[in-house]
Write a protein that holds these residues in place. Sequence first.
Motif, PDB file in Angstrom:
ATOM      1  N   ARG A  68       5.808  -5.639 -12.391  1.00  0.00           N
ATOM      2  CA  ARG A  68       5.967  -4.253 -10.453  1.00  0.00           C
ATOM      3  C   ARG A  68       4.187  -4.436  -9.838  1.00  0.00           C
ATOM      4  NH1 ARG A  68       3.644   1.133 -10.932  1.00  0.00           N
ATOM      5  NH2 ARG A  68       3.842   0.861 -12.874  1.00  0.00           N
ATOM      6  N   ILE A  69       3.447  -4.765 -10.781  1.00  0.00           N
ATOM      7  CA  ILE A  69       1.946  -4.404  -9.993  1.00  0.00           C
ATOM      8  C   ILE A  69       1.797  -5.974  -9.024  1.00  0.00           C
ATOM      9  CG2 ILE A  69       1.062  -2.302 -10.976  1.00  0.00           C
ATOM     10  CD1 ILE A  69      -0.924  -4.533 -12.217  1.00  0.00           C
ATOM     11  N   ALA A  70       1.424  -7.164  -9.824  1.00  0.00           N
ATOM     12  CA  ALA A  70       1.757  -8.746  -9.151  1.00  0.00           C
ATOM     13  C   ALA A  70       2.861  -9.234  -9.892  1.00  0.00           C
ATOM     14  CB  ALA A  70       0.441  -8.575  -9.600  1.00  0.00           C
ATOM     15  N   LEU A  77       0.824  -1.385   0.238  1.00  0.00           N
ATOM     16  CA  LEU A  77       0.077   0.206   0.355  1.00  0.00           C
ATOM     17  C   LEU A  77       0.989   1.279  -0.306  1.00  0.00           C
ATOM     18  CD1 LEU A  77      -2.514  -1.084   2.920  1.00  0.00           C
ATOM     19  CD2 LEU A  77      -2.977  -0.673   0.200  1.00  0.00           C
ATOM     20  N   HIS A  78       2.130   1.446   0.438  1.00  0.00           N
ATOM     21  CA  HIS A  78       3.006   2.221   0.993  1.00  0.00           C
ATOM     22  C   HIS A  78       3.940   2.743  -0.598  1.00  0.00           C
ATOM     23  CE1 HIS A  78       5.917   4.793   2.805  1.00  0.00           C
ATOM     24  NE2 HIS A  78       5.404   5.583   2.892  1.00  0.00           N
ATOM     25  N   GLN A  79       3.808   1.909  -1.190  1.00  0.00           N
ATOM     26  CA  GLN A  79       4.615   1.478  -2.414  1.00  0.00           C
ATOM     27  C   GLN A  79       3.647   2.513  -3.635  1.00  0.00           C
ATOM     28  OE1 GLN A  79       7.433   0.973  -3.086  1.00  0.00           O
ATOM     29  NE2 GLN A  79       6.718   2.033  -5.868  1.00  0.00           N
ATOM     30  N   ASP A  80       2.325   1.777  -3.644  1.00  0.00           N
ATOM     31  CA  ASP A  80       1.208   2.865  -4.592  1.00  0.00           C
ATOM     32  C   ASP A  80       0.445   4.400  -4.339  1.00  0.00           C
ATOM     33  OD1 ASP A  80      -0.258   2.133  -6.625  1.00  0.00           O
ATOM     34  OD2 ASP A  80      -2.007   1.876  -5.118  1.00  0.00           O
ATOM     35  N   LEU A  81       1.116   4.048  -2.781  1.00  0.00           N
ATOM     36  CA  LEU A  81       1.010   5.515  -2.515  1.00  0.00           C
ATOM     37  C   LEU A  81       2.344   6.607  -2.886  1.00  0.00           C
ATOM     38  CD1 LEU A  81      -0.699   8.251  -0.594  1.00  0.00           C
ATOM     39  CD2 LEU A  81       0.044   7.133   1.362  1.00  0.00           C
ATOM     40  N   LEU A  82       3.590   6.202  -2.421  1.00  0.00           N
ATOM     41  CA  LEU A  82       4.681   7.052  -3.172  1.00  0.00           C
ATOM     42  C   LEU A  82       4.340   7.276  -4.117  1.00  0.00           C
ATOM     43  CD1 LEU A  82       7.477   4.889  -0.851  1.00  0.00           C
ATOM     44  CD2 LEU A  82       6.037   7.062  -0.620  1.00  0.00           C
ATOM     45  N   GLU A  83       4.395   6.339  -4.977  1.00  0.00           N
ATOM     46  CA  GLU A  83       4.133   6.218  -6.878  1.00  0.00           C
ATOM     47  C   GLU A  83       3.021   7.460  -6.704  1.00  0.00           C
ATOM     48  OE1 GLU A  83       2.963   2.655  -8.892  1.00  0.00           O
ATOM     49  OE2 GLU A  83       4.851   1.946  -8.182  1.00  0.00           O
ATOM     50  N   LEU A  84       1.489   7.810  -6.651  1.00  0.00           N
ATOM     51  CA  LEU A  84       0.713   8.964  -7.038  1.00  0.00           C
ATOM     52  C   LEU A  84       1.518   9.489  -6.246  1.00  0.00           C
ATOM     53  CD1 LEU A  84      -2.893   6.604  -5.218  1.00  0.00           C
ATOM     54  CD2 LEU A  84      -1.605   7.240  -8.468  1.00  0.00           C
ATOM     55  N   SER A  85       1.742  10.058  -5.325  1.00  0.00           N
ATOM     56  CA  SER A  85       2.570  11.236  -4.373  1.00  0.00           C
ATOM     57  C   SER A  85       3.225  11.571  -5.633  1.00  0.00           C
ATOM     58  CB  SER A  85       3.410  10.693  -3.345  1.00  0.00           C
ATOM     59  OG  SER A  85       2.168  10.701  -2.322  1.00  0.00           O
ATOM     60  N   LYS A 124       5.768  -6.583 -29.996  1.00  0.00           N
ATOM     61  CA  LYS A 124       7.250  -6.671 -28.638  1.00  0.00           C
ATOM     62  C   LYS A 124       7.383  -5.435 -27.679  1.00  0.00           C
ATOM     63  CE  LYS A 124       9.962 -10.259 -28.362  1.00  0.00           C
ATOM     64  NZ  LYS A 124       9.911 -11.133 -27.779  1.00  0.00           N
ATOM     65  N   ASN A 125       7.483  -4.321 -28.511  1.00  0.00           N
ATOM     66  CA  ASN A 125       7.249  -3.090 -27.353  1.00  0.00           C
ATOM     67  C   ASN A 125       6.803  -3.525 -25.949  1.00  0.00           C
ATOM     68  OD1 ASN A 125       9.998  -2.486 -28.659  1.00  0.00           O
ATOM     69  ND2 ASN A 125       9.305  -1.206 -30.405  1.00  0.00           N
ATOM     70  N   MET A 126       5.211  -3.577 -26.578  1.00  0.00           N
ATOM     71  CA  MET A 126       4.561  -3.748 -25.564  1.00  0.00           C
ATOM     72  C   MET A 126       4.076  -4.872 -25.156  1.00  0.00           C
ATOM     73  SD  MET A 126       0.227  -2.738 -26.280  1.00  0.00           S
ATOM     74  CE  MET A 126       0.121  -1.851 -27.129  1.00  0.00           C
ATOM     75  N   TYR A 127       4.233  -6.107 -25.489  1.00  0.00           N
ATOM     76  CA  TYR A 127       5.017  -6.743 -24.679  1.00  0.00           C
ATOM     77  C   TYR A 127       5.803  -6.759 -23.682  1.00  0.00           C
ATOM     78  CZ  TYR A 127       6.839 -11.252 -23.420  1.00  0.00           C
ATOM     79  OH  TYR A 127       7.396 -12.353 -22.494  1.00  0.00           O
ATOM     80  N   ASN A 128       7.354  -5.955 -23.542  1.00  0.00           N
ATOM     81  CA  ASN A 128       8.192  -5.569 -22.307  1.00  0.00           C
ATOM     82  C   ASN A 128       7.108  -5.125 -21.409  1.00  0.00           C
ATOM     83  OD1 ASN A 128       9.920  -7.349 -23.359  1.00  0.00           O
ATOM     84  ND2 ASN A 128      10.024  -5.839 -25.139  1.00  0.00           N
ATOM     85  N   ASP A 129       6.802  -3.826 -22.133  1.00  0.00           N
ATOM     86  CA  ASP A 129       6.201  -2.891 -21.354  1.00  0.00           C
ATOM     87  C   ASP A 129       5.181  -3.187 -19.974  1.00  0.00           C
ATOM     88  OD1 ASP A 129       7.618  -1.315 -22.203  1.00  0.00           O
ATOM     89  OD2 ASP A 129       5.559  -0.211 -23.650  1.00  0.00           O
ATOM     90  N   LEU A 130       4.404  -3.974 -20.596  1.00  0.00           N
ATOM     91  CA  LEU A 130       3.172  -4.848 -19.376  1.00  0.00           C
ATOM     92  C   LEU A 130       3.809  -5.791 -18.343  1.00  0.00           C
ATOM     93  CD1 LEU A 130       0.211  -6.217 -22.160  1.00  0.00           C
ATOM     94  CD2 LEU A 130       0.339  -4.454 -21.032  1.00  0.00           C
ATOM     95  N   LYS A 131       4.509  -6.749 -19.612  1.00  0.00           N
ATOM     96  CA  LYS A 131       5.496  -7.719 -19.002  1.00  0.00           C
ATOM     97  C   LYS A 131       5.918  -6.787 -17.405  1.00  0.00           C
ATOM     98  CE  LYS A 131       6.879 -11.383 -18.287  1.00  0.00           C
ATOM     99  NZ  LYS A 131       6.740 -13.048 -18.938  1.00  0.00           N
ATOM    100  N   ASN A 132       6.712  -5.515 -17.590  1.00  0.00           N
ATOM    101  CA  ASN A 132       7.683  -4.892 -16.217  1.00  0.00           C
ATOM    102  C   ASN A 132       6.549  -4.543 -15.428  1.00  0.00           C
ATOM    103  OD1 ASN A 132      10.311  -5.754 -17.656  1.00  0.00           O
ATOM    104  ND2 ASN A 132      10.009  -3.550 -18.777  1.00  0.00           N
TER     105      ASN A 132
END
Length: 524
Positions: free
Chosen positions: A276-278, A210-218, A264-272
Amino acid sequence: MYLLKVAKFVNKEIIINSMPTGVEIALLEDKKLVELHNEKSDASFGVGDLYLGKVKKLIPGLNAAFVDVGFEKDAFLHYTDLSPFARSILKFTQQAMNANGTAFDFSKFQIEPEIVKTGKINEVLNGKPNVLVQILKEPIAAKGPRLSCEISLPGRFIVLTPFNEIVAISKKIHSSDERKRLQKIVESIRPKNFGVIVRTAAEGKSTSELHQDLLELSATWKTIQTNINGAEAPAKILSEQNKTTSILRDLLNEDFNKIVVNDKNMYNDLKNYIQRIAPDKADIVSYVNNGTPLFDQFGITKQVKGAFGKTVNLDSGAYLIIEHTEALHVVDVNSGYKSVSNSQEENALQTNLEAAEEIARQLRLRDIGGIIVVDFIDLKLPDNRKKLQDAMEEFMKTDRAKHAVLPISKFGLMQITRQRMRPEVNINTSENCPSCGGTGKISSTLLLEDEIEKRLSYLATHGHKNLTLLVHPIVYSHLTKGIFSSIAKRWKRNLKIKLTVVANSNYSIVEYRFFDQNEDEIKF
């Protein structure tokens, strides 16, 4: 039967088809298409985007204002969408614009008193100031975007709401112990001058997540402050994430087992992004690009063709008629040819339940909003009407748009209201007839005969003496009937050419082509 079907585990997949013009996103539930999104590469004014707008006109009669955000038509801002902290937002906008390149400490920002719910628009926006606004609804038809001053920044587990200090927990988290735990965590990590809405996805999550999510939004809020500094209205301050990642952010849960993308580029972006989120879900992303259209491989193209017409067929032989008027949508349920019982009431109930499931899917798939009136097959028993009502509500639970299902009236009509955030998805599933070009009329056979004869004459005068004419079988019969007096024989005799007429069933009735003695097509 249908209620049990909804309650079972649902297998969810997202198929992402990337094209030069944009991205198509299909959401499948148990291989069945339930949502279709189309994000154009030049799309703007999306829900969630933040703009520095200039108030252009105050309309006291509507208690609203028209705001210039750069769209061809001014956007609409109603008093009820101003936010109780509208004065704080106006003050913040001015401070951020005049910050001289340095982001001031938001935790020391002095919040202004709330505005009253029953106030007047000209009391708050007099002087037509610049103001930070968020797109509430995309431009639809001839209307400009609808705006809100209730700024919210959505994350994976929480939503950050500047200018208030309220902590709210999603009502879908039912455990009182879990609600207390989340309340305690968020209160301990929440920055000053920020409120927090805890999303359903936060259930069971740790303090660090939760704190990581909050830091990103801040950090996002600091970016907004920086982007406002020196900006001139109208100006885009921050874009909502692209539709692909925003859908993943809102939908990704344990039910998903596959995300397929062909870029391929979108695949890498989605993978990353998913890493990060799950992190435990990173393996569900796969890249597929084997030359076959992605939507064809997963049967999506066929489902689109079958689901977007005026008539939608159901497995039982029943069908829906979906009509759109200026004021509302009307869905008519028509009975099928299969019977599950000798009882007319039972057959009507089963058909209605099947129709209800498909109607819920159609509302999501077409993104139909406003008022929807459904004319179900008449049910005499109150218990059966209640079963249908409960089933419809159950089928609509997976719909992310705000909606309400009203009880069936004495006339057998059910009313559904559904929030409309974007223009309705409308795909033309019919194709123009190759014979008539969509007019419903074709040329007379006599005129076709004259046209062919004129072209034959032209070819004969330009040295072509050995020709093959391919036509539709019906035209072939017309040209060759009669052993000695056929039209084709007359042409050969008068033009002094060798002519072979061949029937081709792949041609439309008015289609014909000429080939020379080398079997090369002659183009006109």
